[in-house]
Enzyme design. Structure first.
Site, short mmCIF file in Angstrom:
data_model
loop_
_atom_site.label_atom_id
_atom_site.label_comp_id
_atom_site.label_asym_id
_atom_site.label_seq_id
_atom_site.Cartn_x
_atom_site.Cartn_y
_atom_site.Cartn_z
N MET A 9 -2.91 15.24 26.59
CA MET A 9 -4.17 14.63 26.59
C MET A 9 -4.17 13.52 27.62
O MET A 9 -3.42 12.52 27.28
CB MET A 9 -4.70 14.43 25.29
CG MET A 9 -4.85 15.54 24.27
SD MET A 9 -5.63 15.08 22.68
CE MET A 9 -7.30 14.67 23.27
N CYS A 103 5.53 17.08 38.96
CA CYS A 103 4.94 16.74 37.74
C CYS A 103 5.01 17.75 36.78
O CYS A 103 5.36 17.97 35.79
CB CYS A 103 4.05 15.70 37.57
SG CYS A 103 3.56 15.14 35.82
N CYS A 199 -1.08 9.18 40.17
CA CYS A 199 -1.54 8.38 39.15
C CYS A 199 -0.66 7.06 39.21
O CYS A 199 -1.01 6.10 38.37
CB CYS A 199 -1.14 9.41 37.84
SG CYS A 199 0.65 9.77 37.80
#
Length: 356
Positions: A9, A103, A199
């Site tokens: 999440m 990732c 990110c």
């Protein structure tokens, strides 16, 4: 007995609704945010990134709302080693990396899945827009229902072992429907903006990020033309990527583009738009989804960047497990370090890293 699923999440609407949908489908759902941020002020304080502190708060709030347990798991070391270090090294070598693909390969569907397996959990799940199906004892990946949001380009590295243990419930829906579901069940993230930046780089300025961490490695050098004539001074090769026109910091009286980067000479080669057009590339580190190996040339649609419409091409296996990709039409700015990904209609065939 209910099957257990560990849902990654990010605090965004997609993974939040993925968790909700799986709970509705009868799974025992556990929500997890992967802690990947480093000991870095700007990273920790950054708002809205997929794994920032504010994202943890959003994810926890969603988990409470839909009634599932929630944890934060530490993947800092694995992320630094497999994503950040790789990202920096690639730019230092004059290539352009794709950190999201790294990732997915090393963190979300490897380290995270390993953690789930160790906990005796049956599946991992994400909010990716892709469809996983089983055909004739083999798992395949198909494009999602939402062409604009389809994320199969970043998933070509998944193995059969990983696909067997992965759920992607959002792939069956359009993004607008996912937002609608989130609103209907009262999730505050229903209108949260999609994260589009890298990110771990708040302002998307990868050159500045690398320069701040390795000031001695990033050195000024020469802009040169294809004949080697010096045209001016660049800030450091990490600031540039193939096809770049803006931000060169120098005027030429006509559009000039980055057409090559030579890390050994610390040079950035500039040329015309025509110099960026090519029909052939060689790719390495190939992974196929519907089959293990390719023995003969194959007609596919291929794309060399995430947002591109696939173009017709022929892929031919060559030595060392690599492939030659011959496009029917010229492609702009084929970039070393990026991924080329292959399709047959809506079926993801596989992909690899552009070597040359």
């Amino acid at each position: 007995m209910k099957k257990k699923v560990l849902v990654g999440m990010s605090g965004g609407v997609d993974s939040s609704v993925a968790a909700y949908l799986l709970k509705e489908q009868g799974y025992e759902v556990i929500g997890v945010t992967m802690q990947i941020w480093q000991d870095d002020e700007e990273f920790i304080e950054k708002e809205g990134g997929c794994c920032s502190l504010s994202a943890v708060a959003d994810a926890r709030r969603v988990a409470n709302k839909i009634g599932i347990p929630f944890y934060v798991m530490n993947f800092k070391d694995a992320f630094k080693r497999n994503v950040i270090d790789y990202f920096v090294d690639e730019y230092m070598e004059g290539r352009t990396p794709n950190p999201c693909i790294a990732c997915n390969k090393f963190i979300k569907f490897s380290s995270f899945l390993d953690k789930a397996m160790a906990m005796g959990i049956d599946y991992v799940a994400t909010g990716h827009y892709a469809i996983i199906e089983k055909h004739n004892d083999r798992y395949i990946i198909k494009k999602s229902e939402d062409d604009r949001k389809d994320q199969t380009y970043a998933l070509y590295n998944l193995t059969q072992f990983q696909l067997e243990r992965t759920l992607m419930p959002c792939g069956q829906y359009k993004k607008s429907k996912i937002r609608e579901i989130a609103k209907e069940i009262g999730l505050r993230v229903h209108n949260k903006k999609d994260s589009e930046e890298i990110c771990f780089i708040p302002d998307n300025d990868h050159g500045r990020y690398i320069k701040n961490r390795f000031p001695n490695k990033v050195r000024e050098g020469n802009f040169v033309d294809k004949q080697g004539n010096i045209l001016g001074t660049h800030k450091g090769i990490v600031y540039y990527t193939i096809g770049q026109r803006k931000g060169l910091g120098i005027a030429f009286g006509k559009p000039m583009y980055v057409v090559d980067i030579n890390p050994f000479r610390n040079e950035v080669v500039l040329g015309d738009l025509e110099d960026l057009l090519n029909t052939e590339l060689i790719a390495k580190d190939i992974n196929y989804i519907p089959f293990d190996t390719l023995k003969d040339p194959m007609e596919v649609e291929a794309k060399i960047r995430y947002s591109q419409t696939p173009s017709k091409a022929i892929i031919t296996p060559i030595e060392d497990g690599r492939v030659r990709v011959n496009f029917h039409e010229k492609q702009r700015a084929i970039t070393k370090g990026q991924s080329v990904v292959f399709y047959k209609d809506d079926l993801l065939i596989g992909g690899g890293i552009i070597e040359k």
